[in-house]
Design a protein around this motif. Structure first.
Motif, PDB file in Angstrom:
ATOM      1  N   GLU A 129       1.190   4.512  -2.444  1.00 27.30           N
ATOM      2  CA  GLU A 129       0.918   5.866  -1.934  1.00 27.30           C
ATOM      3  C   GLU A 129       2.150   6.765  -2.038  1.00 27.30           C
ATOM      4  O   GLU A 129       2.031   7.986  -2.160  1.00 27.30           O
ATOM      5  CB  GLU A 129       0.453   5.797  -0.466  1.00 27.30           C
ATOM      6  CG  GLU A 129      -0.917   5.165  -0.270  1.00 27.30           C
ATOM      7  CD  GLU A 129      -2.055   6.037  -0.790  1.00 27.30           C
ATOM      8  OE1 GLU A 129      -1.809   7.176  -1.226  1.00 27.30           O
ATOM      9  OE2 GLU A 129      -3.212   5.566  -0.775  1.00 27.30           O
TER      10      GLU A 129
ATOM     11  N   ILE B 152       0.846  -1.215   0.000  1.00 25.91           N
ATOM     12  CA  ILE B 152       0.000   0.000   0.000  1.00 25.91           C
ATOM     13  C   ILE B 152       0.870   1.251   0.000  1.00 25.91           C
ATOM     14  O   ILE B 152       0.629   2.199  -0.768  1.00 25.91           O
ATOM     15  CB  ILE B 152      -0.937  -0.006   1.230  1.00 25.91           C
ATOM     16  CG1 ILE B 152      -1.946  -1.156   1.130  1.00 25.91           C
ATOM     17  CG2 ILE B 152      -1.671   1.327   1.360  1.00 25.91           C
ATOM     18  CD1 ILE B 152      -2.705  -1.425   2.420  1.00 25.91           C
TER      19      ILE B 152
ATOM     20  N   GLY C 247      -9.076   6.605  -6.409  1.00 25.02           N
ATOM     21  CA  GLY C 247      -7.913   5.973  -5.809  1.00 25.02           C
ATOM     22  C   GLY C 247      -6.745   5.860  -6.760  1.00 25.02           C
ATOM     23  O   GLY C 247      -6.617   6.654  -7.707  1.00 25.02           O
TER      24      GLY C 247
ATOM     25  N   TYR D 136      -2.586  -4.035  -8.025  1.00 27.82           N
ATOM     26  CA  TYR D 136      -3.150  -3.675  -6.719  1.00 27.82           C
ATOM     27  C   TYR D 136      -3.873  -2.329  -6.819  1.00 27.82           C
ATOM     28  O   TYR D 136      -3.473  -1.438  -7.591  1.00 27.82           O
ATOM     29  CB  TYR D 136      -2.047  -3.586  -5.656  1.00 27.82           C
ATOM     30  CG  TYR D 136      -1.536  -4.941  -5.205  1.00 27.82           C
ATOM     31  CD1 TYR D 136      -2.182  -5.629  -4.181  1.00 27.82           C
ATOM     32  CD2 TYR D 136      -0.423  -5.522  -5.816  1.00 27.82           C
ATOM     33  CE1 TYR D 136      -1.716  -6.882  -3.772  1.00 27.82           C
ATOM     34  CE2 TYR D 136       0.039  -6.767  -5.413  1.00 27.82           C
ATOM     35  CZ  TYR D 136      -0.605  -7.441  -4.386  1.00 27.82           C
ATOM     36  OH  TYR D 136      -0.155  -8.678  -3.984  1.00 27.82           O
ATOM     37  N   TYR D 137      -4.918  -2.192  -6.015  1.00 23.54           N
ATOM     38  CA  TYR D 137      -5.696  -0.955  -5.982  1.00 23.54           C
ATOM     39  C   TYR D 137      -5.775  -0.449  -4.532  1.00 23.54           C
ATOM     40  O   TYR D 137      -5.892  -1.233  -3.589  1.00 23.54           O
ATOM     41  CB  TYR D 137      -7.129  -1.197  -6.481  1.00 23.54           C
ATOM     42  CG  TYR D 137      -7.211  -1.628  -7.927  1.00 23.54           C
ATOM     43  CD1 TYR D 137      -7.468  -0.703  -8.932  1.00 23.54           C
ATOM     44  CD2 TYR D 137      -7.047  -2.979  -8.277  1.00 23.54           C
ATOM     45  CE1 TYR D 137      -7.549  -1.101 -10.256  1.00 23.54           C
ATOM     46  CE2 TYR D 137      -7.121  -3.388  -9.601  1.00 23.54           C
ATOM     47  CZ  TYR D 137      -7.375  -2.436 -10.588  1.00 23.54           C
ATOM     48  OH  TYR D 137      -7.461  -2.826 -11.905  1.00 23.54           O
ATOM     49  N   VAL D 138      -5.709   0.865  -4.374  1.00 24.92           N
ATOM     50  CA  VAL D 138      -5.969   1.504  -3.077  1.00 24.92           C
ATOM     51  C   VAL D 138      -6.923   2.659  -3.346  1.00 24.92           C
ATOM     52  O   VAL D 138      -6.626   3.538  -4.168  1.00 24.92           O
ATOM     53  CB  VAL D 138      -4.680   2.052  -2.413  1.00 24.92           C
ATOM     54  CG1 VAL D 138      -5.022   2.688  -1.058  1.00 24.92           C
ATOM     55  CG2 VAL D 138      -3.641   0.961  -2.242  1.00 24.92           C
TER      56      VAL D 138
ATOM     57  N   THR E  39      -6.935  -6.423  -4.744  1.00 20.69           N
ATOM     58  CA  THR E  39      -6.806  -6.676  -6.181  1.00 20.69           C
ATOM     59  C   THR E  39      -8.199  -6.745  -6.788  1.00 20.69           C
ATOM     60  O   THR E  39      -9.205  -6.544  -6.101  1.00 20.69           O
ATOM     61  CB  THR E  39      -6.070  -8.005  -6.421  1.00 20.69           C
ATOM     62  OG1 THR E  39      -6.886  -9.068  -5.933  1.00 20.69           O
ATOM     63  CG2 THR E  39      -4.715  -8.018  -5.719  1.00 20.69           C
TER      64      THR E  39
ATOM     65  N   MET F  56     -10.261   3.822   3.451  1.00 19.96           N
ATOM     66  CA  MET F  56      -9.738   3.359   2.168  1.00 19.96           C
ATOM     67  C   MET F  56      -9.636   1.829   2.187  1.00 19.96           C
ATOM     68  O   MET F  56      -9.355   1.244   3.238  1.00 19.96           O
ATOM     69  CB  MET F  56      -8.357   3.967   1.896  1.00 19.96           C
ATOM     70  CG  MET F  56      -8.368   5.472   1.701  1.00 19.96           C
ATOM     71  SD  MET F  56      -6.707   6.120   1.385  1.00 19.96           S
ATOM     72  CE  MET F  56      -6.025   6.072   3.019  1.00 19.96           C
TER      73      MET F  56
ATOM     74  N   ALA G 167      -7.899  -1.642   0.215  1.00 16.45           N
ATOM     75  CA  ALA G 167      -6.758  -2.047  -0.612  1.00 16.45           C
ATOM     76  C   ALA G 167      -6.928  -3.507  -1.008  1.00 16.45           C
ATOM     77  O   ALA G 167      -7.432  -4.326  -0.229  1.00 16.45           O
ATOM     78  CB  ALA G 167      -5.459  -1.849   0.160  1.00 16.45           C
TER      79      ALA G 167
ATOM     80  N   VAL H 175     -11.128  -7.361  -1.674  1.00 14.94           N
ATOM     81  CA  VAL H 175     -10.493  -6.469  -0.684  1.00 14.94           C
ATOM     82  C   VAL H 175      -9.573  -7.284   0.208  1.00 14.94           C
ATOM     83  O   VAL H 175      -9.953  -8.350   0.704  1.00 14.94           O
ATOM     84  CB  VAL H 175     -11.574  -5.761   0.174  1.00 14.94           C
ATOM     85  CG1 VAL H 175     -10.916  -4.906   1.265  1.00 14.94           C
ATOM     86  CG2 VAL H 175     -12.489  -4.917  -0.702  1.00 14.94           C
TER      87      VAL H 175
ATOM     88  N   THR I  43      -3.715   2.843  -8.641  1.00 15.78           N
ATOM     89  CA  THR I  43      -3.451   1.439  -8.983  1.00 15.78           C
ATOM     90  C   THR I  43      -2.035   1.293  -9.524  1.00 15.78           C
ATOM     91  O   THR I  43      -1.431   2.266 -10.008  1.00 15.78           O
ATOM     92  CB  THR I  43      -4.462   0.919 -10.023  1.00 15.78           C
ATOM     93  OG1 THR I  43      -4.197  -0.467 -10.275  1.00 15.78           O
ATOM     94  CG2 THR I  43      -4.357   1.682 -11.330  1.00 15.78           C
TER      95      THR I  43
END
Length: 723
Positions: free
Chosen positions: A445, A441, A482, A492-494, A531, A527, A529, A535, A484
């Motif tokens: 970020e 994460i 967000g 990955y996504y946040v 794929t 938030m 996090a 989650v 990726t």
């Protein structure tokens, strides 16, 4: 702007420190004399700080001549040294009997006069000469000034005393007149002493910062006077030493005691790039500090300057006393004349008896206690507040705080710390451990510009998780939702819950939805996090509430503040959550700066006296519109120091209930002082009716009132935060 103000702006203004003020009336006369000097456009005496500001060209000799009636000593103001430090040191070395030799000799001759009276009788020439000598030794300065005032028709306490002394001599009351002269001299000495004690609460601040510092220049270390230190110099501060200048740590870390500046009782940990202030104590580490401000611009120098200026700002009660005293003295002279003349003229009473009573009325009428009642209280209170880390910029604000009924608080940076932190981190998936999830994460970020990214990176740093070297491919920002990127071949996504709701393969189950909803109700930004498959972690970030906010608001409500309002631009749910946590009575959310201004106006209409507490930079319109503008974090924040009416130097809201208590105590003491000073006069004057008032009772009542009023005002120096 008036023509007079424009002229003053064109004139050079110089400030001088003054030694020798015995009373506020004398300060007023000195100001008047200076204004009459040839090249002076205007002058303003600051009695509390014992200074005078002069617009125009003037020499020290001319100023001392203008203050010759009081034997005043004048010196140009020096930023880095205590006022007239050299003179102060010499004065301290002078023995008591030499310092007060005039008073002691006068008392000796009076005592010999009473011995002669017992041996030779009251009418004896030797007895009379001894009492007259006592009067001349102790009262020459008094009568010289009094006679000059009488010729100019200037009526002050010295004029009253001079007329009383001359009248007493003419009717043969040698003994009582000598007692009056000595007691008046003692009264002035006590008044001077009490004001000096009150002023020391400020002048002691000047001695906090060292006058020299160890500086490294050209590879060599040398002791340099603070006046000669330049911005950019490297200052060496060893453990146990006080810091001489403001600067930024470039090497080392330590625990710094900042009590002298911020009033904080607990030392603060300081690391590289942290700011340090002159006058604070380095407790543990070896520090190298790059100087960022010249000595006259340091935080402690600004505090001293602003507090001294605050002492010169007349409080409403002081303005009342000044106006009252202007008419009071001539009225007393008229009453004294009527007491002396009417009974003998209309009732056949003894001239000698009633002239004596009239003279006693003059002595009773001396407004010493009344004149000192307010300034000594204001100076003591402002000095005490400054030492506790509260900068009050004038007597008027000190009085206004005590009358507050409502207080509005900006949320960010005031009730909260203004820095978002990770409050919750929960891993949902069993496929990855917590440390690895934090690293993934944070790696994403780290490449983001989102305001909350710093909170997540701080979380990783605290747990010693490495993230900067993790390779991220195909990083991109998904506007409003967000970010990726690909790590180890996986995308990955946040982002916010909406992002995961839209991912085709992802589904947010009820348990996660309930957790998200619960965290959001607590005022936290949530938030997720993971794929495309689901989650894997939940992160909650919030602007952390200050530890002191809840306690401070509780104490304010206990103190009688009826309304506490939190003002914020946050959404309703976040605002209500934080408002409920800290305990404000009302929450106003989703506000723009102009909306906050309207709220302040609304509160003023309902409660009349309203304070606004903010960071001193934002919310300027609301701060300006409030009765009292209170800025958080004055230490190192020039804007807060310059724009606010009150600055809480250590970001500590607990100082607010203390300031409220100090203000109310100051108001009560001022009222009590004024009532007592006037009451004792009225009581003494009533003794005229049966003819019991004597000159020595009159002056003793005045001296006693002055002493009690001074001691009562000085109690404000000892008001504590917790009692």
């Amino acid at each position: 702007m008036s023509e007079q103000q424009t002229k003053l702006m064109d004139e050079e203004m110089n400030t001088y420190r003054v030694q020798g003020f015995s009373c506020a009336n004398c300060a007023g006369k000195f100001e008047k004399n200076v204004k009459h000097l040839p090249n002076v456009q205007d002058a303003k005496v600051n009695f509390g700080a014992s200074k005078i500001s002069v617009y125009g060209e003037v020499t020290v000799e001319e100023l001392e001549k203008a203050g010759a009636f009081e034997n005043l000593k004048v010196a140009p103001e020096k930023t880095t040294r205590a006022p007239a430090a050299e003179d102060k040191e010499k004065e301290e070395k002078v023995p008591f009997y030499k310092k007060h030799s005039t008073l002691l000799y006068s008392t000796l001759f009076m005592a010999l006069g009473f011995v002669s009276m017992g041996v030779n009788g009251n009418g004896n020439v030797v007895t009379a000469l001894l009492f007259i000598t006592s009067m001349l030794v102790g009262g020459t300065s008094l009568m010289k000034t009094g006679l000059q005032n009488l010729v100019r028709l200037e009526f002050d306490m010295r004029t009253l005393m001079t007329v009383a002394v001359i009248g007493g001599v003419l009717i043969g009351e040698w003994a009582e007149v000598s007692i009056v002269v000595i007691l008046f001299a003692i009264s002035e000495a006590l008044e001077r002493f009490s004001m000096e004690r009150a002023r020391k609460s400020i002048t002691s601040l000047m001695d906090i910062a060292p006058k020299e510092a160890l500086v490294r220049r050209g590879g060599q270390e040398m002791m340099v006077h603070v006046d000669d230190i330049a911005v950019g110099d490297i200052m060496i501060v060893k453990p146990g030493q006080k810091i001489a200048m403001d600067g930024v740590i470039v090497n080392g870390y330590s625990s710094i005691n900042q009590a002298a500046i911020t009033g904080e009782s607990v030392p603060v940990e300081k690391f590289e790039d942290d700011e340090v202030f002159a006058g604070t104590l380095n407790e543990e580490g070896f520090l190298e500090v790059e100087i960022t401000k010249l000595v006259e611009d340091t935080t402690i120098a600004k505090i001293i300057h602003l507090v001294e200026e605050a002492q010169g700002e007349r409080a409403p009660s002081q303005a009342f006393i000044d106006k009252f005293a202007k008419y009071y003295t001539p009225v007393i002279m008229v009453i004294a004349a009527l007491v002396a003349v009417l009974p003998p003229l209309f009732f056949g009473a003894s001239w000698e008896t009633w002239v004596y009573q009239g003279l006693a009325v003059l002595v009773v009428g001396c407004p010493c206690a009344l004149v000192i009642s307010t300034p000594i209280s204001i100076v003591s209170a402002i000095g005490n507040a400054a030492k506790k880390g509260v900068l009050v910029k004038g007597g008027i604000y000190l009085e206004e705080i005590g009358a507050l009924k409502a207080i509005a608080f900006d949320k960010t940076g005031t009730l909260t710390k203004g820095v978002p932190v990770v409050t919750n981190f929960e891993v949902i998936s069993n496929k990855v451990d917590e440390q690895k999830m934090i690293a993934i994460i944070t790696a994403l970020e780290y490449r983001s510009q989102h305001p909350l990214a710093a909170a997540i990176m701080n979380k990783a740093d605290e747990e010693n998780v490495s993230y900067a070297d993790i390779p991220v491919e195909d990083f991109s920002s998904i506007t409003g939702k967000g970010i990726t990127g690909r790590i180890d071949g996986f995308s990955y996504y946040v982002g916010n819950p909406k992002l995961f709701a839209e991912l085709s393969k992802s589904s947010v189950d009820n348990k996660i939805e309930n957790t998200v909803e619960s965290l959001q109700k607590q005022g936290k930004t949530v938030m997720l996090a993971g794929t495309e498959n689901g989650v894997e972690a939940i992160i909650a970030v919030a602007d952390e509430v200050r530890e002191t906010s809840k306690e401070a608001l509780h104490k304010l409500h206990q103190s009688g503040i009826k309304k506490t309002v939190m003002l914020t631009g946050d959404n309703h749910s976040t605002a209500n959550a934080i408002g409920g946590e800290v305990g404000v009575t009302d929450v106003r959310s989703e506000l723009l700066p102009q909306d906050k201004l309207e709220v302040i106006k609304e509160l003023k209409t309902k409660y009349n006296h309203v304070a606004m507490v903010g960071d001193g930079v934002n919310d300027a319109p609301a701060l300006a519109a409030s009765t009292v503008g209170i800025a958080m974090g004055g230490a190192g924040t020039d804007t807060a120091l310059e724009t606010a009416d009150v600055a809480l130097m250590g970001d500590d809201l607990k100082k607010l209930p203390f300031t409220l208590k100090l203000s109310r105590k100051t108001l009560n003491i001022i009222k009590a002082n004024i009532a007592f000073a006037i009451g004792i006069k009225v009581l003494a004057l009533l003794l005229v009716i049966p003819g019991w008032l004597t000159l020595w009772i009159a002056i003793l009542s005045d001296m006693g009132a002055t002493l009690i009023v001074a001691l009562n005002g000085m109690r404000l120096m000892r008001v504590k935060e917790e009692e």
